[in-house]
Design a protein around this motif. Structure first.
Motif, short mmCIF file in Angstrom:
data_model
loop_
_atom_site.label_atom_id
_atom_site.label_comp_id
_atom_site.label_asym_id
_atom_site.label_seq_id
_atom_site.Cartn_x
_atom_site.Cartn_y
_atom_site.Cartn_z
N ASN A 107 9.63 -5.59 0.99
CA ASN A 107 8.36 -5.99 1.60
C ASN A 107 7.86 -4.95 2.60
O ASN A 107 6.67 -4.65 2.67
CB ASN A 107 8.50 -7.36 2.25
CG ASN A 107 7.29 -7.76 3.06
OD1 ASN A 107 7.15 -7.39 4.22
ND2 ASN A 107 6.38 -8.49 2.43
N GLY A 108 8.76 -4.42 3.41
CA GLY A 108 8.39 -3.40 4.38
C GLY A 108 8.03 -3.92 5.75
O GLY A 108 7.82 -3.14 6.68
N GLY A 109 7.96 -5.23 5.90
CA GLY A 109 7.58 -5.77 7.19
C GLY A 109 8.57 -5.47 8.30
O GLY A 109 8.19 -5.25 9.45
N LYS A 110 9.86 -5.44 7.95
CA LYS A 110 10.90 -5.16 8.94
C LYS A 110 11.37 -3.71 8.89
O LYS A 110 11.94 -3.21 9.86
CB LYS A 110 12.09 -6.10 8.73
CG LYS A 110 11.75 -7.57 8.98
CD LYS A 110 12.98 -8.44 8.78
CE LYS A 110 12.67 -9.91 9.06
NZ LYS A 110 13.85 -10.78 8.85
N LYS A 115 11.08 0.83 2.55
CA LYS A 115 10.15 0.56 1.45
C LYS A 115 9.60 1.85 0.87
O LYS A 115 9.57 2.05 -0.35
CB LYS A 115 9.01 -0.33 1.94
CG LYS A 115 7.97 -0.66 0.87
CD LYS A 115 6.89 -1.57 1.45
CE LYS A 115 5.95 -2.07 0.38
NZ LYS A 115 4.93 -3.01 0.93
N MET A 116 9.17 2.75 1.74
CA MET A 116 8.61 4.02 1.30
C MET A 116 9.66 4.86 0.58
O MET A 116 9.37 5.52 -0.44
CB MET A 116 8.01 4.77 2.47
CG MET A 116 6.88 4.03 3.18
SD MET A 116 5.46 3.69 2.11
CE MET A 116 4.69 5.31 2.07
N GLU A 167 1.18 3.49 1.29
CA GLU A 167 1.79 2.65 0.26
C GLU A 167 0.98 2.72 -1.04
O GLU A 167 1.53 2.88 -2.14
CB GLU A 167 1.85 1.20 0.72
CG GLU A 167 2.73 0.91 1.92
CD GLU A 167 2.59 -0.53 2.35
OE1 GLU A 167 3.50 -1.31 2.01
OE2 GLU A 167 1.59 -0.89 2.99
N ARG A 168 -0.32 2.58 -0.90
CA ARG A 168 -1.20 2.60 -2.08
C ARG A 168 -1.14 3.95 -2.78
O ARG A 168 -1.13 4.02 -4.02
CB ARG A 168 -2.63 2.28 -1.66
CG ARG A 168 -2.82 0.81 -1.28
CD ARG A 168 -4.22 0.51 -0.81
NE ARG A 168 -4.46 -0.93 -0.79
CZ ARG A 168 -5.61 -1.50 -0.40
NH1 ARG A 168 -6.62 -0.73 0.03
NH2 ARG A 168 -5.73 -2.81 -0.42
N SER A 169 -1.09 5.00 -2.01
CA SER A 169 -1.02 6.33 -2.59
C SER A 169 0.25 6.50 -3.42
O SER A 169 0.22 7.06 -4.53
CB SER A 169 -1.08 7.39 -1.49
OG SER A 169 -0.93 8.68 -2.02
N LEU A 170 1.36 5.99 -2.90
CA LEU A 170 2.63 6.10 -3.63
C LEU A 170 2.61 5.27 -4.91
O LEU A 170 3.09 5.71 -5.96
CB LEU A 170 3.78 5.65 -2.74
CG LEU A 170 4.65 6.74 -2.13
CD1 LEU A 170 5.71 6.16 -1.23
CD2 LEU A 170 5.30 7.58 -3.23
#
Length: 249
Positions: A107-110, A115-116, A167-170
């Motif tokens: 999720n990347g929230g924490k 995430k990346m 995130e969108r770019s990846l």
């Protein structure tokens, strides 16, 4: 051929619904995410014995599963994990003509960095497959809305995790590795095509959601795809199942 993907948000809670879904649609490949269960905790699979199953999870957190219909693969497929698999987030199956994967991006929230890192590793994997000329299908919860069209106007927040430019770019870069986003390519003008809804204020009933679940397929497979809808009305997970259908040649 049919390939389905669903973040079940707990395989034990949704096992009966999964059996109903499979009985209704008879998919050839089943990709599941967020099992929240170790393999030994997955309910008995008598109802699903037409498939080879691979469960990859841990108690109460993350986890992915992959099922392949025995009529599609008479012998047990070669299930495997790429080196960047962490926290039980990806499993792949090597079939005669393609590789299919069930993917659950953090999720990347924490921990946005984790995430990346995962997305970058997935991009490298997709690039390698493209260079080898492999037919690849990646299904699952990518936890990124690729464009503003993939987020209901009431939910659009430029600084929200899942909508960040990096995130969108990846995610777009992963798709650029010879892959096609079937949901959007087959329904390009649908501004109400969502796959996840926050579990409050009846957002699902109102269809105030995000599109963060995808079926990405290599171009040579995508040309045979005829549909890939999101089934908002089915089940009690906060995600809808997807069902990609391909014409048989």
């Amino acid at each position: 051929m049919k390939i389905t993907s669903w973040n079940v948000n707990g395989i034990r809670a949704r096992f009966g619904q999964l059996c109903d879904w499979i009985a209704q649609h008879r998919p050839d490949v089943v990709c599941l995410q967020e099992l929240k269960a170790a393999p030994a905790e997955v309910p008995g699979t008598l109802e699903l014995n037409d498939y080879w199953w691979y469960w990859h999870g841990q108690k109460g957190y993350s986890g992915v599963g992959l099922g392949v219909r025995k009529s599609l693969s008479p012998t047990v497929p070669a299930f495997f994990h790429p080196p960047f698999d962490r926290e039980s987030r990806i499993v792949l199956a090597r079939l005669d003509t393609m590789i299919v994967g069930s993917v659950y991006v953090p999720n990347g929230g924490k921990d946005l960095a984790a995430k990346m890192d995962f997305l970058q590793a997935l991009d490298a994997f997709a690039q390698e497959g493209q260079e080898r000329g492999q037919s690849l299908v990646l299904c699952g919860d990518f936890n990124v809305a690729m464009t503003d069209q993939d987020v209901h106007p009431k939910e659009r927040k430029p600084q929200a995790i899942g909508q960040l430019p990096d995130e969108r770019s990846l995610l777009r870069r992963i798709a650029s590795r010879g892959l096609v986003d079937l949901g959007r390519s087959l329904d390009p003008d649908n501004d109400n095509l969502f796959t996840w809804w926050a579990p409050w204020r009846e957002l699902r009933q109102l269809n105030v959601g995000w599109r963060i679940d995808y079926v990405f397929a290599s171009a040579q497979l995508a040309v045979r795809a005829t549909s890939c809808p999101s089934y908002r009305e089915f089940g009690t997970s906060d995600h809808a199942p997807l069902l990609a259908t391909f014409a048989v040649t």
